[in-house]
Design an enzyme around this catalytic site. Sequence first.
Site, PDB file in Angstrom:
ATOM      1  N   ASP A  94       0.810  -1.227   0.000  1.00  0.00           N
ATOM      2  CA  ASP A  94       0.000   0.000   0.000  1.00  0.00           C
ATOM      3  C   ASP A  94       0.838   1.269   0.000  1.00  0.00           C
ATOM      4  OD1 ASP A  94      -2.492  -1.299   0.036  1.00  0.00           O
ATOM      5  OD2 ASP A  94      -2.309  -1.652   2.183  1.00  0.00           O
ATOM      6  N   GLY A 147      -6.361  -0.777  -1.905  1.00  0.00           N
ATOM      7  CA  GLY A 147      -6.089   0.567  -1.396  1.00  0.00           C
ATOM      8  C   GLY A 147      -7.273   1.084  -0.615  1.00  0.00           C
ATOM      9  N   GLU A 167     -10.173   0.260  -4.069  1.00  0.00           N
ATOM     10  CA  GLU A 167     -11.268  -0.388  -3.342  1.00  0.00           C
ATOM     11  C   GLU A 167     -11.904   0.546  -2.323  1.00  0.00           C
ATOM     12  OE1 GLU A 167      -9.841  -3.649  -0.959  1.00  0.00           O
ATOM     13  OE2 GLU A 167      -8.080  -2.529  -0.277  1.00  0.00           O
ATOM     14  N   GLN A 186      -1.960  -9.043  -6.599  1.00  0.00           N
ATOM     15  CA  GLN A 186      -1.131  -7.839  -6.539  1.00  0.00           C
ATOM     16  C   GLN A 186       0.053  -7.994  -5.597  1.00  0.00           C
ATOM     17  OE1 GLN A 186      -4.171  -4.269  -6.374  1.00  0.00           O
ATOM     18  NE2 GLN A 186      -5.195  -6.187  -5.882  1.00  0.00           N
TER      19      GLN A 186
END
Length: 410
Positions: free
Chosen positions: A144, A189, A245, A300
């Site tokens: 992140d 995120g 998100e 990811q």
Amino acid sequence: MSRKNLIVGQSGGPTAVINSSLYGVVSEGRRHPDAIEHIYGMINGIEGFLKETILDFAEVLPGEKLDGLKSTPGAYLGSCRYKLPESLEDPVYPKLFKKFEEMNIGWFFYIGGNDSMDTVSKLSRYAEKIGSDIRVIGEPKTIDNDLVHTDHTPGFGSAARYVASTVREITIDANVYEKKSVTIIEIMGRHAGWLTAASALARKYTGDNPLLIYLPETAFDQEAFLRAVERAFEKNCNVIVCVSEGIHDAQGTFICEYDNSVGTDTFGHKMLAGCGKYLENLVRNRLGVKARSVELNVSQRCSASMMSATDQQEAVKAGEFGVQAALNGVTGKMISFIRKEAQDDSYVMECGLEDVNDICNEEKTVPLNWITSDGSDVTEDFIRYARPLVQGTVEISYGEDGLPAFVYRK
């Protein structure tokens, strides 16, 4: 001087290079046999340590076998999401430090993100309170990229490379038809949009997809979004939209909450997922065009094939630097990355040390001046920031079955 032992753990969500940081800690520890006798690993973090689930690296990954960690995704030691009590008077602290004393631990390393740095903060403060000489160091990790007081974090570069590459692949796939279509790509995120912003790296030219990028740093207006999609059709009949998100409206309501299927995790954080599907249905129903959504999800953070060599090398360096600092008496710090300006404008990174108490429970978001005024894209400043972090390809070893030969803990 009597030798002591080093112990290291991993916590929170894994990344493609969290094991590279682990490699850095263990390999550097092995270079100092005069000070460090044994190097132990906590299986499943501090929670596992409390259950006495511990391994000895000399036994499980002797010699060159340790090298396999550098190309293995996930968390080799296993992870946890265990939050230590806020009060340092809680009985768990003397229990932990009694175990440290019994194991002759002189150095404690914890590889993780925000909540992990909270653990480092509490342990280092308790050590100071009781006069313990144990050195407690935080090794940063998070796809992140939301830890403060560091230019970026290990794990972000590889995840950003995966996002950009995958978005480019989806774009190529979407462009095979001439009929109007919209593809919504939902990217991890919650409050920080760094990963979603990385989708901009997929573009090959001005006006290329993704034509719209929405981050949680700005409010998301559904009507403005629909108008933006209609305008985007003027550039390409196949429109790619990338969304975090955690995008939310002006009142702070997550877009995914509109479908009433949001739960919470053990830390009380809302479990965000579904905004892509919601927007897919919104576009289909309101604009009457073909629409689909793609959720990249855990790929990811677990794609070794898209691992950035820069990311891997920096993760190893952070681990090594942390051990060197601890051996010099440093404690209560997190390893940070400092970007230097080279004379030829090339990318240069150095490691530094930051007070972990200034880092835990804080969150770094994408600067608003790196987001366009209408909130639908990122600026060239972000591109210049992110591009160096996704460079270089890591050579992955393959087994006889033709698949990656990762290191597994038995």
